[in-house]
Design an enzyme around this catalytic site. Sequence first.
Site, mmCIF file in Angstrom:
data_model
loop_
_atom_site.group_PDB
_atom_site.id
_atom_site.type_symbol
_atom_site.label_atom_id
_atom_site.label_comp_id
_atom_site.label_asym_id
_atom_site.label_seq_id
_atom_site.Cartn_x
_atom_site.Cartn_y
_atom_site.Cartn_z
ATOM 1 N N CYS A 114 0.820 -1.207 0.000
ATOM 2 C CA CYS A 114 0.000 0.000 0.000
ATOM 3 C C CYS A 114 0.859 1.263 0.000
ATOM 4 C CB CYS A 114 -0.877 0.033 1.237
ATOM 5 S SG CYS A 114 -1.948 -1.377 1.381
ATOM 6 N N ARG B 73 5.410 -0.107 -6.313
ATOM 7 C CA ARG B 73 5.411 -0.873 -5.074
ATOM 8 C C ARG B 73 4.438 -2.049 -5.118
ATOM 9 N NH1 ARG B 73 7.080 2.311 -0.527
ATOM 10 N NH2 ARG B 73 5.570 1.247 0.762
ATOM 11 N N TRP C 258 -3.023 -2.711 -1.510
ATOM 12 C CA TRP C 258 -2.594 -4.092 -1.797
ATOM 13 C C TRP C 258 -3.344 -4.936 -0.786
ATOM 14 C CZ3 TRP C 258 0.206 -8.138 0.553
ATOM 15 C CH2 TRP C 258 0.808 -9.059 -0.323
ATOM 16 N N ASN D 69 -2.134 2.587 5.708
ATOM 17 C CA ASN D 69 -1.246 1.462 5.387
ATOM 18 C C ASN D 69 -1.021 0.690 6.679
ATOM 19 O OD1 ASN D 69 -0.940 2.494 2.854
ATOM 20 N ND2 ASN D 69 1.211 3.086 3.093
ATOM 21 N N GLY D 70 -0.932 -0.627 6.578
ATOM 22 C CA GLY D 70 -0.675 -1.429 7.777
ATOM 23 C C GLY D 70 -1.834 -2.354 8.065
ATOM 24 N N GLU E 218 19.130 -16.910 -6.217
ATOM 25 C CA GLU E 218 18.700 -15.600 -6.715
ATOM 26 C C GLU E 218 18.140 -15.724 -8.138
ATOM 27 O OE1 GLU E 218 17.971 -12.925 -5.486
ATOM 28 O OE2 GLU E 218 18.075 -11.450 -7.076
ATOM 29 N N LYS F 236 14.213 -14.907 -9.244
ATOM 30 C CA LYS F 236 13.908 -13.925 -10.285
ATOM 31 C C LYS F 236 12.980 -14.530 -11.346
ATOM 32 C CE LYS F 236 15.125 -11.224 -8.857
ATOM 33 N NZ LYS F 236 15.739 -10.450 -7.822
ATOM 34 N N GLU G 105 9.491 -15.151 -9.850
ATOM 35 C CA GLU G 105 8.743 -13.918 -9.569
ATOM 36 C C GLU G 105 8.070 -13.328 -10.790
ATOM 37 O OE1 GLU G 105 11.942 -11.290 -7.929
ATOM 38 O OE2 GLU G 105 10.345 -10.735 -6.560
ATOM 39 N N HIS H 148 20.387 -35.813 -3.695
ATOM 40 C CA HIS H 148 19.674 -36.240 -2.491
ATOM 41 C C HIS H 148 18.174 -35.980 -2.586
ATOM 42 C CE1 HIS H 148 23.398 -37.164 -0.416
ATOM 43 N NE2 HIS H 148 23.881 -35.987 -0.820
ATOM 44 N N LYS I 154 6.726 -4.214 -4.009
ATOM 45 C CA LYS I 154 8.142 -3.840 -3.965
ATOM 46 C C LYS I 154 8.646 -3.779 -2.533
ATOM 47 C CE LYS I 154 12.094 -2.553 -5.574
ATOM 48 N NZ LYS I 154 12.941 -3.690 -6.013
#
Length: 605
Positions: free
Chosen positions: A2, A27, A71, A97-98, A479, A483, A486, A502, A600
């Site tokens: 948010c 974001r 969001w 927000n929150g 990483e 990527k 995502e 394994h 973000k």
Amino acid sequence: MCGIFGYIGHRNASKLLVKGLLRLEYRGYDSSGVVVKNGTLESFKDIGKISEMASSLPSLQGSIGIAHTRWATHGAVTRENAHPHLSNDGKVAIVHNGIIQNSEMLRKRLKKLGVSLNSETDSEIFCHFISMDLQEGKTPMEALRNVLSMVRGTWGLCVLFLEYDFVLCARNGSPLIVGRGKNEMFISSDPHAIREHTDQLVALEDGQIAKVDSRDVQVMQIDGRAVESSYLNLEEEWGESELGDYPHFMLKEIHEQAQSLQHCISGRLRHAEGTSVLGGLQIEPHNLAQLPHIRLIGCGTALHAAQIGQILIEQWARIPAVSHVASEFNANDPVINPDALHLAISQSGETADTLSAVKEIQRKGADVYGVVNVVGSTIARQCGKGVYIHSGPEQSVASTKAFTNMVGALALFSLQLGRSRHLSKTKGKSIAREMRKLPEKIRSYLENPGPIDEAVELVMQSKSVLFLGRGISSPVASEGALKLMEIAYIPCLAYPAGEMKHGPIALIEQDSPVVVIAPNDGVQDRTMNAIHECKARGAKIILIHEEGDPIAEIGDVSIPIPATIPMLTPLLSVLPTQLIAYQTALSLGHDVDRPRNLAKSVTVE
Ligand code: AGP
């Protein structure tokens, strides 16, 4: 996640609010809205893109307003759940927000009092309680304090009133900053949205409230005690944030890595002494000698940088180091040694999981140093010491240049630590020499990135992709997998190469793509075993290797990167994985910069 933007001044607020929201777009959000004071509180909100909401926005006059990108956490993605929320008498509007943990109980209380609720959100309660208090004759500040005494959770909150020419703000666990222009003030949850208007800002701390009018901000503690607030200067580098000729921020940021790494290391390397100087991470030699261990904490990409930092510290400084998933850190009541060194790594400086780990460490008596990108962010301020990684603004949800600079900063730190302990000057000088060459090597690789298209052909239609690496390349594999997952939405698994046999080997079928990071680093022969095991089962190998290395022959697609010393290879081997993810997402028609469901900066735990 948010985002909040507010304006109090003399210009048309709605235009500035929309512009501010567009700056927060990176974001991640699912709906947005604005409210402007113009005789009444005129509000407009919708689900979907800000540009769509803005195109159907009626022309709103008025020079004071607040706006929000949502969001979803409590309640589905609907117009009703989007912010702003208005009291039923139309006199109070809020954006929040929150998360309010006791919102169910407060919603029930409101219903019992006969207040009709218009959304499923935890945020809406604010405007109704404030409005009831105003009706009973309380001042806006008293009403705000009263509702804040009822709620439990986190908030970055702005309240707009029909009958007053100011906005009240409150912060607890969710960032809020106030910027000062000429006879106009800006409020935002993110410095990025304010930068084009002013570089003078006040950052609220947890537990603070503020009254913002068109000329100034008055900050106080929630109990009314005044707070001495001074304006910070937002750094210049925070300005360059336009797309320019690039189609996406991710591609732009990939290409900025040479320059941003240069920013991170320049002025910090001391070639003659074979060391580096990070002003914010200066530790007295006698404390260094007694350092029992170092813990590095982060999430996602920052975690992968932490894992690389762990290896660098152990290799160069010979101090035991361990990296931790920030979201797990507090789960098991960690034992904290106050003599140990702790590093919190974060691009945004707002990640709630990392922040909460920082607070836990501090509560137990130890110091935490921040390794952070966003200047003045919550984690940077909570730590109070540390270094900025100087990536400049990173807007693509998929982090690229921040990873590079986190690793760059941790390499500088490891070198500095090593030279204060056992690392010889000769060794230090050769590391410093190699670090200095890295920006140019990044540039030259990006000019000629190798057969990325062939790699994309192999991964884009596959059910899943396995990433393998060994030693310092293992976090690079993680990483690369993060990527691709995502932004291309392909399930990816990353494993240390030796661990493949394994378990994950069960996944390998004819033509399964396997990305292997195999620089010439002393553990490559063992990585070869994993490659052979995959090939024997029909896998197609996408091999990332150093230029001129005969290992290239073994790959089905072989991508050469410039050679460097083993410990610095992540700064080059990560580049092809970023490009593979970018090109794959693009070929599959996905929104590269704003992948679904992601934000973000993740400001909830
Ligand atoms: C990276 O591509 C991700 N979007 C994500 O994993 C990110 O690195 C993580 O949320 C941590 O963010 P931070 O660096 O801002 O703390």
